[in-house]
Design a protein around this motif. Structure first.
Motif, PDB file in Angstrom:
ATOM      1  N   ARG A  36       0.814  -1.215   0.000  1.00 34.71           N
ATOM      2  CA  ARG A  36       0.000   0.000   0.000  1.00 34.71           C
ATOM      3  C   ARG A  36       0.847   1.264   0.000  1.00 34.71           C
ATOM      4  NH1 ARG A  36      -4.786  -1.244   4.476  1.00 34.71           N
ATOM      5  NH2 ARG A  36      -5.782  -2.975   3.345  1.00 34.71           N
ATOM      6  N   ARG A  37       1.837   1.319   0.886  1.00 35.04           N
ATOM      7  CA  ARG A  37       2.581   2.557   1.123  1.00 35.04           C
ATOM      8  C   ARG A  37       3.883   2.623   0.334  1.00 35.04           C
ATOM      9  NH1 ARG A  37       4.794   2.647   5.395  1.00 35.04           N
ATOM     10  NH2 ARG A  37       4.468   0.501   6.144  1.00 35.04           N
ATOM     11  N   GLU A  57      -0.417   3.584  -3.223  1.00 28.28           N
ATOM     12  CA  GLU A  57      -0.685   5.013  -3.086  1.00 28.28           C
ATOM     13  C   GLU A  57      -0.066   5.813  -4.232  1.00 28.28           C
ATOM     14  OE1 GLU A  57       0.796   6.169   0.721  1.00 28.28           O
ATOM     15  OE2 GLU A  57       2.881   6.354   0.068  1.00 28.28           O
TER      16      GLU A  57
END
Length: 277
Positions: A36-37, A57
């Motif tokens: 995700r990051r 992201e």
């Protein structure tokens, strides 16, 4: 011939598998991971030089991007999100892409329903010692999984421990033994430490003794041909202190308690599968 492997979701378990593959000789250039990051992606790329790590992201279609052209896709998100992830990447898969799930409680039927008809699927159940290369991983082939693809999955997971092939009907039972089992061992260490304190030992000393004893016994069990019954008997001198302790465990029904706990864990796994359905 190299195979492109996509790790969709790269938490501790998938990273352990990824690292084990690289240590075993897999070319990092053949590995792509999604997270995700951006910070996590940078961390993975730095730790495992040569892989491709894509952050959601920054690239919202990172999972589809990673799955496109992959020979093997390993789904490593939480159980509640596994079927949704499978649906998300469905259009990016080739008919012979092998989809492997490491999610607990997500059935082959649920996975196959979320993927294109005929997609080869394998369900696995790894446990946490896989992070140290000492795990146990079960593999169960889906309806359209070939023997060659099942062997391919076995070869991948051999990087993190012992691989066993079982029918899916036995996965909940296996989970109750090896999946939850590390926590049982930790619970034993906790109980031993508490017993030491009750007998007058310093709490930190007692924790050290319990920890190192359980860890050391585990190493003895890991030796080739080791048998737990034989090892226990070897430590249990007739009319000695250990014999008295074991006899008390038997009187208190400890083996029955452990069996009941494992049964409860297996029943809960089946409940979660139904809830996810």
């Amino acid at each position: 011939m190299s195979n492109r492997i996509a790790f969709l979701g790269c938490g501790s378990m998938n990273e352990a598998i990824l690292g084990g593959l690289i240590a075993g000789g897999t070319d990092p250039a053949d590995i792509v991971a999604t997270v995700r990051r951006a910070g996590r992606a940078a961390e993975l790329a730095e730790r495992h030089t040569g892989i491709t790590a894509i952050a959601g992201e920054e690239e919202p279609e990172n999972n589809v991007q990673a799955a496109t052209g992959a020979d093997v896709v390993i789904l490593g998100v939480k159980p509640v999100g596994t079927a949704a992830l499978a649906r998300e990447i469905s259009g990016a898969l080739s008919p012979d892409t092998l989809v492997v799930s490491v999610a607990a409680a997500v059935s082959l039927e649920q996975l196959e329903a979320a993927l294109p008809a005929g997609q080869p699927v394998i369900r696995t159940m790894p446990n946490t010692p896989a992070r140290l290369g000492r795990g146990v991983v079960s593999v169960s082939g889906g309806t359209h999984c070939s023997a060659e693809q099942l062997q391919q999955a076995k070869d991948i997971f051999a990087a993190v421990g012992t691989v066993v092939e079982i029918p899916e009907a036995q996965v909940d039972a296996l989970s109750a033994v090896s999946g939850s089992g590390p926590a049982y061992a930790f619970y034993l260490a906790e109980a031993m430490a508490a017993a030491g304190v009750e007998l007058g030992l310093d709490p930190e000393l007692s924790k050290l003794l319990a920890r190192e004893t359980v860890a050391g016994a585990g190493l003895m069990l890991a030796e080739p041909g080791a048998d737990p019954t034989a090892l226990r008997i070897a430590v249990t001198s007739p009319n000695g202190t250990t014999e008295r302790g074991i006899a008390t465990f038997d009187e208190q029904g400890l083996s029955g308690i452990i069996a009941a706990g494992a049964r409860a864990a297996a029943e809960r796994a089946a409940e979660i599968t139904k809830q996810l359905g």
